[in-house]
Motif scaffolding. Structure first.
Motif, PDB file in Angstrom:
ATOM      1  N   THR A 240     -43.821  49.781  71.020  1.00 28.45           N
ATOM      2  CA  THR A 240     -44.266  49.699  69.632  1.00 28.45           C
ATOM      3  C   THR A 240     -45.790  49.632  69.571  1.00 28.45           C
TER       4      THR A 240
ATOM      5  N   HIS B 125     -48.706  48.252  67.662  1.00 27.76           N
ATOM      6  CA  HIS B 125     -48.967  47.192  66.690  1.00 27.76           C
ATOM      7  C   HIS B 125     -50.308  47.453  66.016  1.00 27.76           C
TER       8      HIS B 125
ATOM      9  N   ARG C 213     -43.033  57.229  68.634  1.00 29.05           N
ATOM     10  CA  ARG C 213     -43.474  55.838  68.768  1.00 29.05           C
ATOM     11  C   ARG C 213     -43.135  55.050  67.510  1.00 29.05           C
ATOM     12  N   LYS C 214     -42.745  53.804  67.704  1.00 25.35           N
ATOM     13  CA  LYS C 214     -42.537  52.896  66.589  1.00 25.35           C
ATOM     14  C   LYS C 214     -43.841  52.177  66.267  1.00 25.35           C
TER      15      LYS C 214
ATOM     16  N   HIS D  81     -45.597  48.694  64.082  1.00 21.70           N
ATOM     17  CA  HIS D  81     -45.443  47.431  63.368  1.00 21.70           C
ATOM     18  C   HIS D  81     -46.818  47.116  62.782  1.00 21.70           C
TER      19      HIS D  81
END
Length: 286
Positions: free
Chosen positions: A5, A7, A34-35, A37
């Motif tokens: 992730t 960030h 890709r994630k 947050h």
């Protein structure tokens, strides 16, 4: 890296919600696989706006964690119109974000992401606190002046894009040191938080290429000239990851006519559609 992730850290007030939505839309669309947050440090965004913003982020598959800053944390900080409390947030991020978070990428909201952020996110910091770009590609004279002004040896870094090692920051960044520096040198600082960053942490910052990771959208002719014609528009579209709309003229204004205006408006429209969809759903009677 074990955590796949990315960030993202952002800090803004209500007025900058629309530009942030455009920035996030571009980042998600152009960083496939890709994630994300998002961590939002703020002091006064109304809950109604945060709820809508969280819904917007959900449409992109991105969790949003807003953290309200306790003003008591800044009781010893010099605060004024020139030095608002918010200017300290990104510098003190290691102490304001959860200890379970080890790395974060700070982005200003006046940014457009047009190629993947993954290579930057995975950059090895080589023991440094930060990675940042200096706009020496187009403005080396100003860079030299800033080094003389701040009595530093390294290039003058732009803090609109910062990759941070939070673990090291928790041991090497001391809030009182920052507050004391502002107290003692406040009258000398032209760009307060950026000047503080360069004076205290510039020597602990890894240089990254601004043409790739913090391209100053005002100076396309300068990049073209300094690269002997190599950094033409096709090169930018294929290689530059971050376009940064520095300065007072912003691309979300109707009067903006910069070279990348149409590109920005494209992502602005996409973001606006998502925001409208959220408003339409929330207005349906339960």
């Amino acid at each position: 890296m074990s955590d796949q992730t990315i960030h993202l850290l952002v800090t803004f007030d209500t007025n900058y919600i629309p530009p942030f939505q455009t920035m996030l839309t571009s980042a998600v669309q152009n960083t496939p696989g890709r994630k994300f947050h998002v961590w939002l440090l703020h002091s006064a965004i109304p809950q109604e706006d945060l709820t809508r913003l969280s819904g917007f982020c959900q449409t992109l598959g991105v969790p949003l964690t807003p953290l309200v800053m306790d003003r008591r944390l800044f009781a010893d900080a010099p605060i004024s119109n020139q030095y608002p409390q918010e200017m300290y947030y990104r510098l003190l991020a290691p102490h304001l974000l959860p200890s379970s978070l080890h790395r974060v990428l700070y982005l200003d909201p006046d940014i457009l992401v047009i190629n993947p952020l993954t290579p930057l996110w995975e950059t090895e910091l080589q023991g440094n606190l930060f990675a940042a770009a200096s706009h020496t590609t187009v403005n080396d004279l100003v860079n030299g002046i800033n080094r003389i002004r701040l009595k530093t040896d390294q290039d003058y870094y732009n803090t609109g894009v910062l990759l941070m090692d939070l673990d090291r920051g928790r041991t090497d960044i001391h809030p009182q040191e920052i507050f004391q520096h502002v107290q003692e040198h406040g009258s000398e600082l032209l760009l307060p938080d950026q000047d503080v960053f360069n004076t205290l942490y510039g020597a602990k910052t890894l240089w990254i290429d601004d043409a790739l990771w913090n391209y100053d959208a005002r100076y396309y002719p300068g990049y073209l000239l300094r690269s002997n014609g190599a950094y033409h528009m096709d090169w930018v579209m294929q290689n530059t990851a971050i376009l940064h709309f520095c300065g007072k003229r912003k691309p979300w204004k109707k009067t903006y006519t910069g070279r990348f205006a149409t590109l920005y408006k494209h992502y602005n429209v996409l973001a606006h559609r998502n925001a409208e969809a959220i408003s339409s759903v929330s207005s349906i009677p339960k």
